[in-house]
Enzyme design. Structure first.
Site, PDB file in Angstrom:
ATOM      1  N   GLU A 260       0.838  -1.202   0.000  1.00 32.69           N
ATOM      2  CA  GLU A 260       0.000   0.000   0.000  1.00 32.69           C
ATOM      3  C   GLU A 260       0.875   1.255   0.000  1.00 32.69           C
ATOM      4  O   GLU A 260       1.923   1.297   0.651  1.00 32.69           O
ATOM      5  CB  GLU A 260      -0.908  -0.004   1.229  1.00 32.69           C
ATOM      6  CG  GLU A 260      -2.028   1.013   1.185  1.00 32.69           C
ATOM      7  CD  GLU A 260      -3.050   0.768   2.287  1.00 32.69           C
ATOM      8  OE1 GLU A 260      -3.419   1.765   2.942  1.00 32.69           O
ATOM      9  OE2 GLU A 260      -3.478  -0.387   2.485  1.00 32.69           O
TER      10      GLU A 260
ATOM     11  N   ASP B 231       0.029   5.422   0.507  1.00 30.32           N
ATOM     12  CA  ASP B 231      -1.095   6.260   0.927  1.00 30.32           C
ATOM     13  C   ASP B 231      -0.813   7.744   0.908  1.00 30.32           C
ATOM     14  O   ASP B 231       0.246   8.191   1.371  1.00 30.32           O
ATOM     15  CB  ASP B 231      -1.490   5.944   2.387  1.00 30.32           C
ATOM     16  CG  ASP B 231      -2.019   4.551   2.579  1.00 30.32           C
ATOM     17  OD1 ASP B 231      -2.502   3.958   1.611  1.00 30.32           O
ATOM     18  OD2 ASP B 231      -1.942   4.058   3.717  1.00 30.32           O
TER      19      ASP B 231
ATOM     20  N   GLU C 279      -3.266  10.238   2.906  1.00 34.42           N
ATOM     21  CA  GLU C 279      -4.472  10.348   3.722  1.00 34.42           C
ATOM     22  C   GLU C 279      -4.601  11.793   4.202  1.00 34.42           C
ATOM     23  O   GLU C 279      -3.661  12.352   4.761  1.00 34.42           O
ATOM     24  CB  GLU C 279      -4.415   9.405   4.923  1.00 34.42           C
ATOM     25  CG  GLU C 279      -4.525   7.946   4.533  1.00 34.42           C
ATOM     26  CD  GLU C 279      -4.452   7.013   5.731  1.00 34.42           C
ATOM     27  OE1 GLU C 279      -5.336   6.147   5.852  1.00 34.42           O
ATOM     28  OE2 GLU C 279      -3.505   7.158   6.524  1.00 34.42           O
TER      29      GLU C 279
END
Length: 333
Positions: free
Chosen positions: A115, A117, A119
């Site tokens: 993953e 990210d 955010e």
């Protein structure tokens, strides 16, 4: 040729080199392909009517209300490439709201997923959104590699470009063409460096349990719907099939694009010195011994044992203007 006559030529060469370097430094991201419409490259994940298309499918609005959030994903998976979007975040009171723009293969590799990210963590009225990046490899969720930053602009007033450049050897996160973080593949990271095909995702959801002051401030649905807007969605990667996790169908190597010039690296270091508010490499509560890829030097003195920056000046530079505008009605974080 006389020595004096060489001087103008030498000056011209030096000026040409300086101009070329400046031009290269301005072009912080490689040229991307034309942004795809929603139907060309994406599919809705959840949220039914909370996902709406505008501008012939080139702009996507996803919203959060008491009923549900919303999200979408790329139709295919990719092994390396450049992935970006211009995003405008919800304004006013947004505590507990999480907008995510990320790559993952959790639907294919449930226990060993990778993953990458971005955010965006909402905040109380008068306080800025925060940006968090994270990297997981081979299911290494126990070793979170989070960093958090303030911004030099208000991300709710206009669209700003957020990009992930992922190659075999490194990952670079960008905001408005400026590199803000680089993760270099090292032997010590091993399989924890993301190395399997991933899809691109965008979601908005209720993160009341953790997103704002560790869960102290929750989503207040009086201000719903919270709408995040996406446009200029770019999938410029090495196709690996329709989310099957199969090997790339054709040779594709963006590695040369994932290099920074000295000017770009200096810009990244200036950003991090001024705007980074948390770094996992400095967090002695979670990691009494730094993770193996961390190279901690004198800059560690700028961070508390919790990994948070000591200085309250490491925040969005638009903050004072926003607090005057909003009246500072809510308590500070």
């Amino acid at each position: 040729m006389a020595r004096g006559s060489l001087l103008p030529i030498l000056v011209a060469v030096l000026l040409a080199r300086a101009a070329a370097t400046a031009a290269m430094d301005k072009k912080l991201l490689p040229a991307a392909t034309v942004a795809l419409s929603f139907e060309e490259g994406y599919t809705q994940l959840f949220g039914d009517s909370n996902l709406m298309l505008h501008g012939d499918g080139k702009r996507v609005h996803i919203s959060l209300d008491e009923r549900t959030g919303a999200g979408f994903a790329s139709q295919g998976a990719y092994l390396h490439g450049l992935f970006s979007a211009s995003i405008k975040l919800p304004s006013a009171y947004a505590a507990g709201v999480v907008v995510a723009f990320y790559m993952s293969n959790g639907d294919v590799y449930e226990r060993t997923h990778d993953e990458l990210d971005f955010e965006f963590l909402g905040n109380v009225r008068g306080r800025e959104w925060r940006v968090q990046t994270n990297v997981y490899g081979n299911g290494s969720t126990a070793a979170g590699r989070e960093e958090r930053y303030g911004l030099w602009f208000d991300p709710t007033e206009d669209f700003h470009r957020y990009a992930i450049l992922w190659s075999h050897d490194r990952i670079i996160f960008y905001v408005d063409e400026k590199p803000i973080r680089e993760v270099v593949r090292t032997t010590s990271m091993g399989a924890q460096f993301p190395s399997k095909p991933m899809s691109l995702y965008a979601t908005i959801w209720d993160g009341s349990s953790w997103a704002t002051s560790g869960g102290r401030f929750k989503v207040n649905y009086k201000y719903a719907p919270y709408v995040a807007e996406f446009t200029d969605l770019v999938l410029h990667g090495c196709a690996a099939g329709p989310k099957t996790g199969s090997p790339a169908q054709a040779p594709c190597d963006p590695g040369s694009a994932a290099m920074m010039s000295p000017g770009q690296r200096s810009a990244m270091e200036r950003f991090r010195a001024r705007y980074m508010t948390y770094g996992y490499c400095y967090d002695r509560v979670r990691y009494p011994a730094p993770l193996p890829e961390c190279s901690v030097g004198a800059e560690a003195a700028a961070f508390l044992p919790s990994g948070d920056a000591r200085s309250s000046d490491r925040r969005s530079r638009h903050g004072k203007r926003r607090r005057r505008h909003d009246g500072g009605a809510d308590s500070a974080l």
